[in-house]
Motif scaffolding. Sequence first.
Motif, short mmCIF file in Angstrom:
data_model
loop_
_atom_site.label_atom_id
_atom_site.label_comp_id
_atom_site.label_asym_id
_atom_site.label_seq_id
_atom_site.Cartn_x
_atom_site.Cartn_y
_atom_site.Cartn_z
N ARG A 1 -8.01 13.71 -11.66
CA ARG A 1 -6.91 12.87 -12.13
C ARG A 1 -5.97 13.67 -13.01
O ARG A 1 -6.40 14.44 -13.86
CB ARG A 1 -7.46 11.67 -12.91
CG ARG A 1 -8.36 10.77 -12.07
CD ARG A 1 -8.87 9.61 -12.89
NE ARG A 1 -9.72 8.72 -12.10
CZ ARG A 1 -10.31 7.65 -12.59
NH1 ARG A 1 -10.13 7.31 -13.86
NH2 ARG A 1 -11.06 6.90 -11.81
N PHE B 1 -6.66 0.89 -1.08
CA PHE B 1 -5.72 1.85 -1.64
C PHE B 1 -5.50 1.45 -3.10
O PHE B 1 -5.63 0.28 -3.46
CB PHE B 1 -4.39 1.81 -0.88
CG PHE B 1 -4.50 2.30 0.54
CD1 PHE B 1 -4.59 3.64 0.82
CD2 PHE B 1 -4.53 1.39 1.59
CE1 PHE B 1 -4.68 4.08 2.13
CE2 PHE B 1 -4.62 1.82 2.89
CZ PHE B 1 -4.70 3.16 3.17
N PRO B 2 -5.20 2.39 -3.97
CA PRO B 2 -4.94 3.80 -3.70
C PRO B 2 -6.21 4.62 -3.51
O PRO B 2 -7.28 4.25 -3.96
CB PRO B 2 -4.20 4.26 -4.97
CG PRO B 2 -4.72 3.37 -6.03
CD PRO B 2 -4.95 2.03 -5.38
N ASP C 1 0.82 -1.21 0.00
CA ASP C 1 0.00 0.00 0.00
C ASP C 1 0.86 1.26 0.00
O ASP C 1 0.49 2.27 -0.61
CB ASP C 1 -0.94 0.02 1.21
CG ASP C 1 -1.98 -1.09 1.15
OD1 ASP C 1 -2.27 -1.54 0.02
OD2 ASP C 1 -2.49 -1.51 2.20
N ARG D 1 -8.76 7.42 -4.22
CA ARG D 1 -9.18 8.02 -5.49
C ARG D 1 -9.05 9.54 -5.41
O ARG D 1 -9.61 10.17 -4.51
CB ARG D 1 -10.62 7.64 -5.80
CG ARG D 1 -11.06 7.99 -7.21
CD ARG D 1 -12.39 7.37 -7.53
NE ARG D 1 -12.78 7.62 -8.90
CZ ARG D 1 -13.87 7.13 -9.46
NH1 ARG D 1 -14.69 6.36 -8.74
NH2 ARG D 1 -14.17 7.40 -10.71
N ALA D 2 -8.33 10.11 -6.34
CA ALA D 2 -8.12 11.56 -6.35
C ALA D 2 -9.34 12.27 -6.91
O ALA D 2 -10.11 11.72 -7.71
CB ALA D 2 -6.88 11.90 -7.19
N PRO E 1 0.30 10.58 -2.25
CA PRO E 1 -1.03 10.83 -2.83
C PRO E 1 -1.95 9.62 -2.81
O PRO E 1 -3.15 9.74 -2.57
CB PRO E 1 -0.72 11.28 -4.26
CG PRO E 1 0.70 11.76 -4.22
CD PRO E 1 1.38 10.92 -3.19
N TRP E 2 -1.41 8.42 -3.06
CA TRP E 2 -2.28 7.24 -3.16
C TRP E 2 -2.69 6.70 -1.79
O TRP E 2 -3.53 5.82 -1.70
CB TRP E 2 -1.59 6.14 -3.95
CG TRP E 2 -0.23 5.78 -3.47
CD1 TRP E 2 0.09 4.84 -2.55
CD2 TRP E 2 1.01 6.37 -3.90
NE1 TRP E 2 1.45 4.79 -2.36
CE2 TRP E 2 2.03 5.71 -3.19
CE3 TRP E 2 1.34 7.35 -4.82
CZ2 TRP E 2 3.38 6.04 -3.37
CZ3 TRP E 2 2.68 7.67 -5.00
CH2 TRP E 2 3.67 7.01 -4.27
#
Length: 587
Positions: A460, A453-454, A286, A456-457, A431-432
């Motif tokens: 993107r 994980f990751p 992770d 979600r931003a 970030p993730w």
Amino acid sequence: MPTLIALDASLSMLRPVPGRNEHTYQSLAIKGIQHLLDNLTAAGKLEHLALLSYTTTSELKVDFTRDYDQIRQAVKKVEPVDKACLMSMLKAVVSIMSPWGNQNILQVVVFTDCGLGFGHTSITGFLEAYSGKDTEPEFSFLKTLANYNLNFICLGLHGDHYFTRGLAVYQQLLDKVSLKGQLFMTKPTKTPETVEGNPNPNPNPSHKSELGRTTVFELIERLCETSYKSSEVTLKCGSYFRMEAPVLLWPPTAPYEQKSPVFGREPTIRHIDQRIEVCGFLALSDIGSPATWSRHWVLPKVEREKSAGSRRSGSLPAAAKPPKLNLDISNPNYELEKLETDIRDFYAKDPKDTEESGDDDVTIVLKPGPQTEQQKENLCVLLHGALKMENMAALVKVGDKWYGFIYAFTDGKKKSNLMLNILPPGTNVIPWVGDLELLGFPEDLAPGETASFPVRADRRSYSQSSVVWIRQASLQSDVQKVLRHAKKMPDKTQHFYKELNRIRRAALALGFVELLEALAMLLEKECAHLSLNGASNECTLQLQHAATELRKTSNRDIKSTIIPLQKVGASDASSTAATAPAPPYMY
């Protein structure tokens, strides 16, 4: 923290030390190197060392290794050759240390008598040539050298003008070229003052106490105290009182210079806390490989053995007992808490010296011997074994909104050690993984919610197509795609101009305007080649039009777009089209 040891092998190192005819400057340098190896063996057994001897040329005697005995044997075989050339040695150091990159703390330790050299290869000749020419390619190696820590062990007497003049020039070199370095030299002896009745002191004072083996050892101790002293912190894991222990971080941590968000203000210097605490555990898969600020070995702090007098006395200091807990019988976890209290009292109480046997009149006297370091419990050993077995990492807090993670690292020789990776300050540096302060336990998840994980931003970074030309093959592939569409016009006219505009905008964004001229030449050559092979008239006209538009300065605006060449009107009859000349084009 890789270290390169450089030994001056010039003929001047064969001079005997005044007042100590049994020693030469080279023999003192060899003893200093061996003492440095002894200190590093005790403090940094995991570090790589290399040995370099230099005169007019530099020779790598031992490449980077952890086997310090190779360096001990090789340094005894160094033979002086001719004059010293420090600048050629520094150039060789840059090439030798280049595989380590700039993220490691790189140390260079130079043992020399501060010789300046002769002619244009001397240090003074270099400083004269360097003045005002720091941007020339000849001196480009100095930018890389500025990232290294240069430590000069200066062997000489302050009464020697040759040595004192060399010290001044060496310091001038460090200051003028902006190199990180330090000169370690002996302290000058106090000259006898002129007293009444003795106006002429001894003109030949003894140098016995100024330079010798003990003095060189003191210089090495000062070097180790400055550059090789481990950082001592307290590692805490959980609330159990035995899960806290002092540890050593190697190489030592450096202060972090955090830029101020306000323009014009001085940057903030941050140091890690003296107490780092484990916040939780994450799987290594992770965490991945995030960008880290520094990496350090986590080593247990070994207590020194007590003096012989305390061992003979037979009295052991009593360990501090933890405060007893008041257990509540009505508590549903009473049995578990009582068991934990009994285990804690068992390990915290003093060992009994006597134990009664089954007979009433027989007493067996037990005198437990002192525990060795291997027999004592150790938090680092427990944490290393657990992390290696579970393939996990421990998230630790090293400061205010500043984190890192500890994991079991295995090198190429299958040696496993505990490693601390310190992340840049901040809570959203991976970030993730997301905000590190928002991480929790799997038991805290709501029903139906899954921890994955990751993270979600919100937006993107790869939502829109972008051009990446890190490698030559990527640029070549994009250009070949344009040429493939060019051969299939007029069917692929729209695709041709779409790819052409994409490359043009990327080249303008990168300032790569030379690519536009090169692309225009390729289109002209392709046009000539297609015309010989009987391509359609429209295809050649579109290629000529695209090459012309690429060269126009008006199309250097990144917002502009090159559009296809269009016909003016169309023929109404096939007979008219057969006899009439080709219609003009416009755009």
